[in-house]
Design an enzyme around this catalytic site. Structure first.
Site, PDB file in Angstrom:
ATOM      1  CE  LYS A  54      -4.273  -9.262  -4.308  1.00  0.00           C
ATOM      2  NZ  LYS A  54      -5.629  -9.464  -4.840  1.00  0.00           N
TER       3      LYS A  54
HETATM    4  N1  GLU Z   1      -8.404  -7.683  -3.490  1.00  0.00           N
HETATM    5  C1  GLU Z   1      -9.589  -7.778  -4.310  1.00  0.00           C
HETATM    6  C2  GLU Z   1      -9.367  -8.774  -5.435  1.00  0.00           C
HETATM    7  O1  GLU Z   1      -8.553  -9.664  -5.338  1.00  0.00           O
HETATM    8  C3  GLU Z   1     -10.067  -6.416  -4.778  1.00  0.00           C
HETATM    9  C4  GLU Z   1      -9.112  -5.650  -5.633  1.00  0.00           C
HETATM   10  C5  GLU Z   1      -9.538  -4.201  -5.886  1.00  0.00           C
HETATM   11  O2  GLU Z   1     -10.624  -3.830  -5.500  1.00  0.00           O
HETATM   12  O3  GLU Z   1      -8.729  -3.486  -6.479  1.00  0.00           O
HETATM   13  O4  GLU Z   1     -10.054  -8.761  -6.435  1.00  0.00           O
END
Ligand code: GLU
Length: 422
Positions: A108
């Site tokens: 993240k």
């Molecule tokens: N931000 C989204 C999540 O928390 C998508 C992450 C992604 O598609 O890599 O799952």
């Protein structure tokens, strides 16, 4: 509130991991590897504001684990972002991808800004400079970003363009999968925008049978009307549910006979938020959580249902469309009270599932139809729901514990088969 800090969030995430490791009898060394991120990047970078002044911003990319595949996870722009929040979110991505059987690890990123107080050109400079600062620490087979709170397809477009411009000319076309959730015209997947909200609706529909209820005509309240909440609302209306309340940063609107989601979306497009929407009455956040509805969907920020307000909740079913909307102490109260909670790593996994489809389409220079994407998404969510339900009945635990156990079994198997280097 001390229990709602990002340090507490990360502690909650680590506690879920720890409990699952215990339940599956995980080898001590694997447990210790999964108990912390592999890499933690902090970058400080200057960004020029429109008035000519400079801000020094701090950005994070936490790479939690990549035993299943490249690091994968969104990029968040929000004032609450700090390193512990991003650590928690990265940890959840590892378990989300493992639960969904995606060949991805977990990561993240985040920058602590309020994107609403930046102009579009300023935001573009933030994204480009942050991407540049990450340098060789990201890559299409190494660490792949996506939108999250405060970022969107345009953010991914700028990120992709910056990364591609750092490559040699011969390497540009085959590295577009450095980001997913980009505009369709840039190689994004059809259905990615809707995927998280639709995935949550598919999970709810599939598990409804286990609740001994019929979904058609049941009522729902949704906290959050951004990408996730708005598409969840649309999908739930398609399934025959009545959306009685919707909240966003501007306010909360309630209509006992049901809100017209399309009309409300038009209102938001004109006025910037749900507040003052005619044909509905305003209510408070406390009233929202205490509504007598069948399903409550927190689809906004983490730590919304806490020890302080959990006793007021009357909905028998909660779908965690946001990441970490229920604190651990509140989750214990809900479990004890027999409330059905569809946990975040299952309920909001639709986004990363379709991110994977986008990555595969880019890698194979292919384009799937919207129908193909949606059908595969539905089947993949339903299949994961079935595996979670099987774990839950075998072990007599909560759906959250079952989801972590299901993910942990795969991670444990992969580590055991590979062994630990050297
Ligand atoms: N931000 C989204 C999540 O928390 C998508 C992450 C992604 O598609 O890599 O799952």
């Amino acid at each position: 509130m001390a229990s709602n800090t990002s340090a507490a969030l990360y502690r909650d995430a680590a506690a879920n991991v720890e409990a699952a490791a215990l339940a599956v009898g995980m080898d001590e060394k694997i447990r210790r590897i999964l108990s912390q991120p592999m890499n933690e990047l902090i970058v400080n970078f200057p960004v020029q504001r429109d008035d000519g002044s400079y801000d020094m911003l701090q950005g994070y990319r936490i790479q939690h684990n990549n035993v299943l595949g490249p690091y994968k996870g969104g990029l968040r722009f929000h004032p609450s972002v700090d390193i512990d929040e991003v650590r928690a979110l990265a940890t959840w991505m590892t378990f989300k991808c493992a639960l969904m059987r995606l060949p991805f690890g977990g990561a993240k990123g985040g920058v602590s800004i309020d994107p609403r107080s930046f102009s579009e050109p300023e935001l573009e400079r933030v994204v480009r400079r942050f991407t540049h600062s990450l340098g060789e620490n990201i890559g299409p087979e190494y660490d792949i970003a996506a939108p999250d709170m405060g970022t969107n397809a345009q953010t991914m477009g700028w990120m992709m363009d910056t990364y591609l411009n750092s490559r040699g000319p011969g390497e540009r076309q085959n590295t577009r999968r450095i980001v997913t959730g980009k505009p369709v015209e840039l190689g994004g997947s059809l259905g990615r925008e809707e995927a998280t909200g639709r995935g949550a609706a598919y999970a709810l529909r599939h598990l409804y049978g286990e609740f001994d209820r019929v979904l058609d005509g049941e009522s729902v309240a949704i906290q959050g009307f951004g990408n996730v909440g708005s598409h969840a609302a649309r999908a739930l209306v398609e399934l025959g549910m009545t959306v009685k309340a919707i909240a966003d940063v501007s306010g909360i609107v309630y209509a006992d006979t049901g809100l017209d989601v399309e009309k409300l979306l038009n209102w938001v497009a004109q006025s910037g938020g749900v507040a003052d929407y005619p044909n509905a009455e305003p209510i408070t956040n406390d009233e929202l959580f205490a509504l007598d509805v069948d399903v409550l969907i927190p689809a906004a920020l983490h730590a919304q249902i806490t020890a302080e307000n959990v006793e007021s909740i009357r909905a028998p079913i909660i779908v965690e469309a946001a990441n970490g909307p229920i604190t651990a102490d509140a989750a214990a109260v809900l479990d004890h009270g027999g409330v059905h909670v569809i946990p975040d790593i299952l309920a909001n996994a639709g986004g990363v599932v379709v991110s994977y489809y986008e990555w595969v389409q880019n890698k194979t220079s292919n384009r799937w139809t919207a129908h193909d994407v949606d059908t595969r998404l539905r089947d993949q969510i339903w299949e994961a729901c079935d595996r979670v339900s099987a774990q839950r009945s075998a072990r007599g635990c909560s759906r959250r514990a079952a989801a972590y156990i299901e993910a942990s079994e795969l991670l444990q198997t992969v580590y055991s088969l590979r062994g630990i280097f050297p």
